[in-house]
Design a protein around this motif. Structure first.
Motif, PDB file in Angstrom:
ATOM      1  N   LEU A  60      52.618 -21.493  16.290  1.00  0.00           N
ATOM      2  CA  LEU A  60      53.034 -20.686  17.285  1.00  0.00           C
ATOM      3  C   LEU A  60      53.048 -21.000  18.606  1.00  0.00           C
ATOM      4  O   LEU A  60      52.372 -21.779  19.011  1.00  0.00           O
ATOM      5  N   ILE A  61      54.391 -20.966  19.189  1.00  0.00           N
ATOM      6  CA  ILE A  61      54.281 -21.305  20.647  1.00  0.00           C
ATOM      7  C   ILE A  61      54.217 -19.870  21.389  1.00  0.00           C
ATOM      8  O   ILE A  61      54.929 -18.897  21.207  1.00  0.00           O
ATOM      9  N   VAL A  62      53.056 -19.809  22.137  1.00  0.00           N
ATOM     10  CA  VAL A  62      52.846 -18.667  23.019  1.00  0.00           C
ATOM     11  C   VAL A  62      53.290 -18.815  24.473  1.00  0.00           C
ATOM     12  O   VAL A  62      52.802 -19.953  25.002  1.00  0.00           O
ATOM     13  N   PRO A  63      54.239 -18.338  25.036  1.00  0.00           N
ATOM     14  CA  PRO A  63      54.738 -18.393  26.482  1.00  0.00           C
ATOM     15  C   PRO A  63      53.290 -18.343  27.266  1.00  0.00           C
ATOM     16  O   PRO A  63      52.498 -17.162  27.272  1.00  0.00           O
TER      17      PRO A  63
ATOM     18  N   LEU B 257      47.948  -9.234  15.175  1.00  0.00           N
ATOM     19  CA  LEU B 257      48.989  -9.155  14.262  1.00  0.00           C
ATOM     20  C   LEU B 257      50.060  -9.633  14.717  1.00  0.00           C
ATOM     21  O   LEU B 257      50.516  -9.205  16.108  1.00  0.00           O
ATOM     22  N   LEU B 258      51.012 -10.382  13.995  1.00  0.00           N
ATOM     23  CA  LEU B 258      52.385 -10.752  14.214  1.00  0.00           C
ATOM     24  C   LEU B 258      53.739 -10.061  13.467  1.00  0.00           C
ATOM     25  O   LEU B 258      53.134  -9.402  12.706  1.00  0.00           O
ATOM     26  N   SER B 259      54.493  -9.776  14.312  1.00  0.00           N
ATOM     27  CA  SER B 259      55.521  -9.105  13.600  1.00  0.00           C
ATOM     28  C   SER B 259      56.937  -9.667  13.937  1.00  0.00           C
ATOM     29  O   SER B 259      57.017 -10.224  15.129  1.00  0.00           O
TER      30      SER B 259
ATOM     31  N   ARG C  86      56.454 -11.160  17.780  1.00  0.00           N
ATOM     32  CA  ARG C  86      55.681 -10.352  18.549  1.00  0.00           C
ATOM     33  C   ARG C  86      54.329 -10.758  18.440  1.00  0.00           C
ATOM     34  O   ARG C  86      53.859 -10.489  17.092  1.00  0.00           O
ATOM     35  N   ALA C  87      53.458 -11.057  19.228  1.00  0.00           N
ATOM     36  CA  ALA C  87      52.039 -11.256  19.068  1.00  0.00           C
ATOM     37  C   ALA C  87      51.202 -10.235  19.778  1.00  0.00           C
ATOM     38  O   ALA C  87      50.967 -10.445  21.090  1.00  0.00           O
ATOM     39  N   GLY C  88      50.980  -8.925  19.050  1.00  0.00           N
ATOM     40  CA  GLY C  88      50.606  -7.832  19.811  1.00  0.00           C
ATOM     41  C   GLY C  88      51.716  -7.475  20.884  1.00  0.00           C
ATOM     42  O   GLY C  88      52.714  -7.014  20.512  1.00  0.00           O
ATOM     43  N   ASP C  89      51.552  -7.681  22.258  1.00  0.00           N
ATOM     44  CA  ASP C  89      52.473  -7.023  23.208  1.00  0.00           C
ATOM     45  C   ASP C  89      53.367  -8.231  23.701  1.00  0.00           C
ATOM     46  O   ASP C  89      54.252  -8.015  24.200  1.00  0.00           O
ATOM     47  N   GLN C  90      52.852  -9.557  23.355  1.00  0.00           N
ATOM     48  CA  GLN C  90      53.586 -10.622  23.876  1.00  0.00           C
ATOM     49  C   GLN C  90      54.747 -11.184  22.879  1.00  0.00           C
ATOM     50  O   GLN C  90      54.515 -11.226  21.609  1.00  0.00           O
ATOM     51  N   ALA C  91      55.759 -11.673  23.419  1.00  0.00           N
ATOM     52  CA  ALA C  91      56.775 -12.562  22.855  1.00  0.00           C
ATOM     53  C   ALA C  91      56.272 -13.758  22.490  1.00  0.00           C
ATOM     54  O   ALA C  91      55.634 -14.540  23.513  1.00  0.00           O
TER      55      ALA C  91
END
Length: 136
Positions: A21-24, A103-105, A122-127
């Motif tokens: 997962l790449i999280v910005p 949770l991811l979606s 979406r990782a929670g509220d984050q892209a």
């Protein structure tokens, strides 16, 4: 000054199917991943990289497209991908005294970016973006 890091998922490695997962985030590190099946796109994102599981279910899902993921996704394919994300990906965030699962979606607002080995989520509220080894 930012540093470019190519995520190298070598399909010939002993365990090639690593799912990340790449999280910005403003880290100064830009991760680039080959994606898009035979189109061999080079997408990139600044942030941090987290291993979140095995990519086997996602590799199997994209295999049916034979390296040519669709431009327009069917409702069945999106539903299947959403189930895979929710059931197969585990992402934890460290809190002060414990870890909590996020949770991811599938990110339906960024379906134009969806292709093999580059899945907007979406990782929670984050892209964020799920990445793995491209088939080509």
């Amino acid at each position: 000054m930012s540093m470019q890091v190519r995520v190298d998922f070598n399909p010939h490695d002993a365990v090639p199917e690593v799912l990340c997962l790449i999280v910005p985030a403003p880290t100064g590190v830009v991760y680039e991943n080959r994606c898009g099946g035979r189109a061999c796109l080079q997408n990139s994102l600044e942030g941090y990289l987290v291993v979140v599981g095995r990519a086997t279910p996602f590799v199997d899902f994209f295999a049916k497209f034979d390296g040519r993921p669709p431009q327009r996704w069917s409702a069945d394919d999106l539903d299947h991908l959403q189930r895979l994300i929710r059931e197969k990906v585990v992402y934890f965030v460290a809190e002060i005294e414990f870890e909590s699962r996020v949770l991811l979606s599938l990110d339906f607002d960024r379906l134009d970016d969806l292709t093999e080995a580059w899945i907007p989520v979406r990782a929670g509220d984050q892209a964020a973006v799920l990445v793995f080894a491209n088939s080509a």
